[in-house]
Scaffold this active site. Sequence first.
Site, PDB file in Angstrom:
ATOM      1  N   ARG A 307     -12.447   8.083   7.904  1.00  0.00           N
ATOM      2  CA  ARG A 307     -12.136   8.992   6.810  1.00  0.00           C
ATOM      3  C   ARG A 307     -13.366   9.848   6.526  1.00  0.00           C
ATOM      4  NH1 ARG A 307      -7.777   8.450   7.832  1.00  0.00           N
ATOM      5  NH2 ARG A 307      -5.993   7.783   6.590  1.00  0.00           N
ATOM      6  N   GLU A 336      -9.122  18.014   3.670  1.00  0.00           N
ATOM      7  CA  GLU A 336      -8.382  18.375   4.887  1.00  0.00           C
ATOM      8  C   GLU A 336      -7.277  19.367   4.552  1.00  0.00           C
ATOM      9  OE1 GLU A 336      -7.226  14.844   7.018  1.00  0.00           O
ATOM     10  OE2 GLU A 336      -9.310  14.284   7.370  1.00  0.00           O
ATOM     11  N   HIS A 355      -7.799  15.817  12.583  1.00  0.00           N
ATOM     12  CA  HIS A 355      -7.197  14.520  12.220  1.00  0.00           C
ATOM     13  C   HIS A 355      -6.092  14.140  13.230  1.00  0.00           C
ATOM     14  CE1 HIS A 355      -6.438  11.654   8.599  1.00  0.00           C
ATOM     15  NE2 HIS A 355      -6.190  11.034   9.746  1.00  0.00           N
TER      16      HIS A 355
HETATM   17  N1  NAD Z   1      -8.210   9.381  12.494  1.00  0.00           N
HETATM   18  C1  NAD Z   1      -7.036   8.795  12.456  1.00  0.00           C
HETATM   19  O1  NAD Z   1      -6.018   9.394  12.700  1.00  0.00           O
HETATM   20  C2  NAD Z   1      -6.964   7.344  12.111  1.00  0.00           C
HETATM   21  C3  NAD Z   1      -6.016   6.524  12.707  1.00  0.00           C
HETATM   22  C4  NAD Z   1      -5.964   5.175  12.345  1.00  0.00           C
HETATM   23  C5  NAD Z   1      -6.853   4.682  11.423  1.00  0.00           C
HETATM   24  N2  NAD Z   1      -7.726   5.518  10.819  1.00  0.00           N
HETATM   25  C6  NAD Z   1      -8.683   5.030   9.836  1.00  0.00           C
HETATM   26  O2  NAD Z   1      -9.546   4.116  10.488  1.00  0.00           O
HETATM   27  C7  NAD Z   1     -10.000   3.154   9.571  1.00  0.00           C
HETATM   28  C8  NAD Z   1      -9.805   1.759  10.157  1.00  0.00           C
HETATM   29  O3  NAD Z   1      -8.456   1.504  10.426  1.00  0.00           O
HETATM   30  P1  NAD Z   1      -8.012   0.044  10.893  1.00  0.00           P
HETATM   31  O4  NAD Z   1      -6.595   0.128  11.247  1.00  0.00           O
HETATM   32  O5  NAD Z   1      -8.985  -0.461  11.878  1.00  0.00           O
HETATM   33  O6  NAD Z   1      -8.179  -0.735   9.525  1.00  0.00           O
HETATM   34  P2  NAD Z   1      -8.574  -2.261   9.364  1.00  0.00           P
HETATM   35  O7  NAD Z   1      -8.270  -2.593   7.973  1.00  0.00           O
HETATM   36  O8  NAD Z   1      -7.982  -3.064  10.445  1.00  0.00           O
HETATM   37  O9  NAD Z   1     -10.158  -2.273   9.565  1.00  0.00           O
HETATM   38  C9  NAD Z   1     -11.066  -1.816   8.611  1.00  0.00           C
HETATM   39  C10 NAD Z   1     -12.249  -2.745   8.657  1.00  0.00           C
HETATM   40  O10 NAD Z   1     -13.257  -2.198   7.831  1.00  0.00           O
HETATM   41  C11 NAD Z   1     -13.932  -3.292   7.242  1.00  0.00           C
HETATM   42  N3  NAD Z   1     -14.686  -2.879   6.080  1.00  0.00           N
HETATM   43  C12 NAD Z   1     -14.288  -2.796   4.789  1.00  0.00           C
HETATM   44  N4  NAD Z   1     -15.323  -2.410   4.023  1.00  0.00           N
HETATM   45  C13 NAD Z   1     -16.380  -2.249   4.843  1.00  0.00           C
HETATM   46  C14 NAD Z   1     -17.732  -1.870   4.641  1.00  0.00           C
HETATM   47  N5  NAD Z   1     -18.193  -1.574   3.412  1.00  0.00           N
HETATM   48  N6  NAD Z   1     -18.548  -1.806   5.712  1.00  0.00           N
HETATM   49  C15 NAD Z   1     -18.081  -2.115   6.949  1.00  0.00           C
HETATM   50  N7  NAD Z   1     -16.826  -2.484   7.194  1.00  0.00           N
HETATM   51  C16 NAD Z   1     -15.989  -2.537   6.163  1.00  0.00           C
HETATM   52  C17 NAD Z   1     -12.838  -4.268   6.926  1.00  0.00           C
HETATM   53  O11 NAD Z   1     -13.356  -5.570   6.785  1.00  0.00           O
HETATM   54  C18 NAD Z   1     -11.951  -4.144   8.145  1.00  0.00           C
HETATM   55  O12 NAD Z   1     -12.291  -5.122   9.114  1.00  0.00           O
HETATM   56  C19 NAD Z   1      -9.234   3.421   8.286  1.00  0.00           C
HETATM   57  O13 NAD Z   1     -10.038   4.228   7.452  1.00  0.00           O
HETATM   58  C20 NAD Z   1      -8.055   4.221   8.727  1.00  0.00           C
HETATM   59  O14 NAD Z   1      -7.553   5.005   7.717  1.00  0.00           O
HETATM   60  C21 NAD Z   1      -7.808   6.830  11.148  1.00  0.00           C
HETATM   61  O1  3PG Z   2      -4.813   6.277   8.518  1.00  0.00           O
HETATM   62  C1  3PG Z   2      -4.148   6.627   9.468  1.00  0.00           C
HETATM   63  O2  3PG Z   2      -3.183   5.973   9.895  1.00  0.00           O
HETATM   64  C2  3PG Z   2      -4.520   7.844  10.191  1.00  0.00           C
HETATM   65  O3  3PG Z   2      -5.503   8.545   9.536  1.00  0.00           O
HETATM   66  C3  3PG Z   2      -3.382   8.688  10.609  1.00  0.00           C
HETATM   67  O4  3PG Z   2      -3.057   9.639   9.650  1.00  0.00           O
HETATM   68  P1  3PG Z   2      -1.822  10.600   9.925  1.00  0.00           P
HETATM   69  O5  3PG Z   2      -0.599   9.786   9.779  1.00  0.00           O
HETATM   70  O6  3PG Z   2      -1.897  11.661   8.895  1.00  0.00           O
HETATM   71  O7  3PG Z   2      -1.971  11.126  11.314  1.00  0.00           O
END
Ligand code: NAD
Ligand code: 3PG
Length: 621
Positions: A307, A336, A355
């Site tokens: 994020r 965004e 994104h």
């Molecule tokens: N760019 C995209 O399109 C996209 C896609 C999927 C996920 N994401 C983002 O990626 C991130 C991770 O997703 P995920 O599915 O792995 O989630 P998840 O919950 O499986 O993993 C997140 C991890 O972060 C850890 N965490 C929490 N606070 C923390 C801190 N202060 N320092 C370090 N680690 C910490 C948690 O313990 C957890 O293990 C989320 O922010 C999600 O929104 C983005």
């Molecule tokens: O948190 C997520 O799952 C990702 O950031 C994906 O976001 P989106 O659904 O807007 O592509």
Amino acid sequence: MATAAAASRAALSRPHAAAAAARASPAAGARVTLPRRRSVRSAVISSSASAAAVAASEPAAGRVTLGAGTDGALWPKPAVLVAEKLSEAGLAVLRGFADVECAYGMSPAELLAKVAQFDALIVRSGTKVTREVLEAGRGRLRVVGRAGVGIDNVDLQAATEAGCLVVNAPTANTVAAAEHGIALLASMARNVSQADAALKAGKWQRTKYVGVSLVGKTLAVMGFGKVGSEVARRAKGLGMHVIAHDPYAPADRARAIGAELVSFDEAIGRADFISLHMPLTPATSKVFNDESFAKMKNGVRIINVARGGVIDEDALVRALDSGKVAQAALDVFTEEPPAKDSKLVLHENVTVTPHLGASTVEAQEGVAIEIAEAVVGALRGELAATAVNAPMVPAEVMSELAPYVSLAEKLGKLAVQLVAGESGGIKGVKVVYTTARGPDDLDTRLLRAMVTKGIVEPVSSTFVNLVNADYTAKQRGLRITEERVSHESPAAEAPLESIQVRLSHVQSKFAGAISDGGDIVLEGRVKYGVPHLTVVGPYEVDVSLEGNLILCRQIDQPGMIGKVGNILGQTNVNISFMSVGRTFRGKQAIMAIGVDEEPDKETLEHIGHIPAIEEFVFLEL
Ligand SMILES: NC(=O)c1ccc[n+]([C@@H]2O[C@H](COP(=O)([O-])OP(=O)(O)OC[C@H]3O[C@@H](n4cnc5c(N)ncnc54)[C@H](O)[C@@H]3O)[C@@H](O)[C@H]2O)c1
Ligand SMILES: O=C(O)[C@H](O)COP(=O)(O)O
């Protein structure tokens, strides 16, 4: 037979009385579209308690469609608003159960205007589900589905307060996000996007775009959850040394992947590449700032597919300008889309994507199905496995607690009606569970929520379910304590013997319900699957909790049952159950009478005029 689904429906849904009305309508199996009328809608969403709120928010024109269940019965079809692009596979799942409207690209004002007409709202990261949106949907909106992982665009507190369940789709885009992280890592290291743009502009710049190698370099994975650990696994395959920071990750999971878990400072201090995978929370907001950049190696490279808000973007621009950070590859931004003149986006050492982490065909199909199934389940009243703001109660617990869910709510509902004057004055509620189970073997969250629902809903406009029960109790200054009395008996099959509800420091309009300790006390049991009232104050009774209830306190003497029965019979009020409990022969006794119909005022007064009757109260169930 009570089922888990029935229990969870009671815990989560607004009562679906319209279903009964609908069953009386045309031929089973047909689909009928009705113009929305207040009576239908009020019944769909709630209790009498929220009727006022419903009336206030009634849209001028709305529609309720009736769908047929597998049993041929008709029910009002829920309406689902899909606010962002969702793959067809998910829409098909939704359409099998609900009326679906896809309204992509709405402005915040358009969403506010529309949301009150829907039972569920599905969004991705581009829609902000604010308190305003949840307030606008209050009374009807029951579920918010986030088609993805991050729920930082949903005001969870406001959703909880409104009793609106939030579900997400946490697993289907993990690999896509991890692959995008690796794509950014590799393309940044080899200047792919910059070289591409230059070549398309006619520049052949082989010496300008010399990259750096990945093999042997140290990658710090910040946030070792689903995406972070998949990135780590892939980076190991590229020959990188992987360290990770995550205060909540188990060390053995990291070890299994070959990653070393270290502190925040050690991770950022040792890394050549830093890849961000933590959620955006108050604790992680701008955690990468001037101070943390200063602790990094000179020439460090940063990838962010988590994020935008975890980075102080102005500080990153400064770090890029100074060369502290050699390059950054960013998929996500604080705002965004970012401003067109964003210094960060336009920086020559920064690679950006809009994104796209979750945007693969496969991930979008998976996410759409995952969220559609979660939303349909939630609308059916089942507790979704991906609920974000409700305590998870496993299906087997639901199943065995089903009859007690109804008992707990009815005891709460009866108890509050016994309070004299303003029932807002209730402060202390004690729920005592007598069980043959060991102290750790009884999950009472659902029962506590139902006692709260029973106490709060009859006297307020608040709709209470498992999502907002604890919050609502706290808001109303209601202190609910629980006690388990264990009669351990391994042979006992039922999870509970009895539930007792005690209201302390209140006056009662029926003195017979006051126990020796001065509390209003009601206790019940489940017999053959049906809730029964078994104790009122110091008296033992046994009356099934169906229909309504009259409690009379009288001097114990012959003929009382006949006298009361006669009076009720004269006005055609059918007695479903009757039970008498007394302290001692010839002293005071209590008569608990279950009635199918509500007696009129005169009939009740008539009962009150029987000379031996000292007090009576009519209670609705
Ligand atoms: N760019 C995209 O399109 C996209 C896609 C999927 C996920 N994401 C983002 O990626 C991130 C991770 O997703 P995920 O599915 O792995 O989630 P998840 O919950 O499986 O993993 C997140 C991890 O972060 C850890 N965490 C929490 N606070 C923390 C801190 N202060 N320092 C370090 N680690 C910490 C948690 O313990 C957890 O293990 C989320 O922010 C999600 O929104 C983005
Ligand atoms: O948190 C997520 O799952 C990702 O950031 C994906 O976001 P989106 O659904 O807007 O592509």
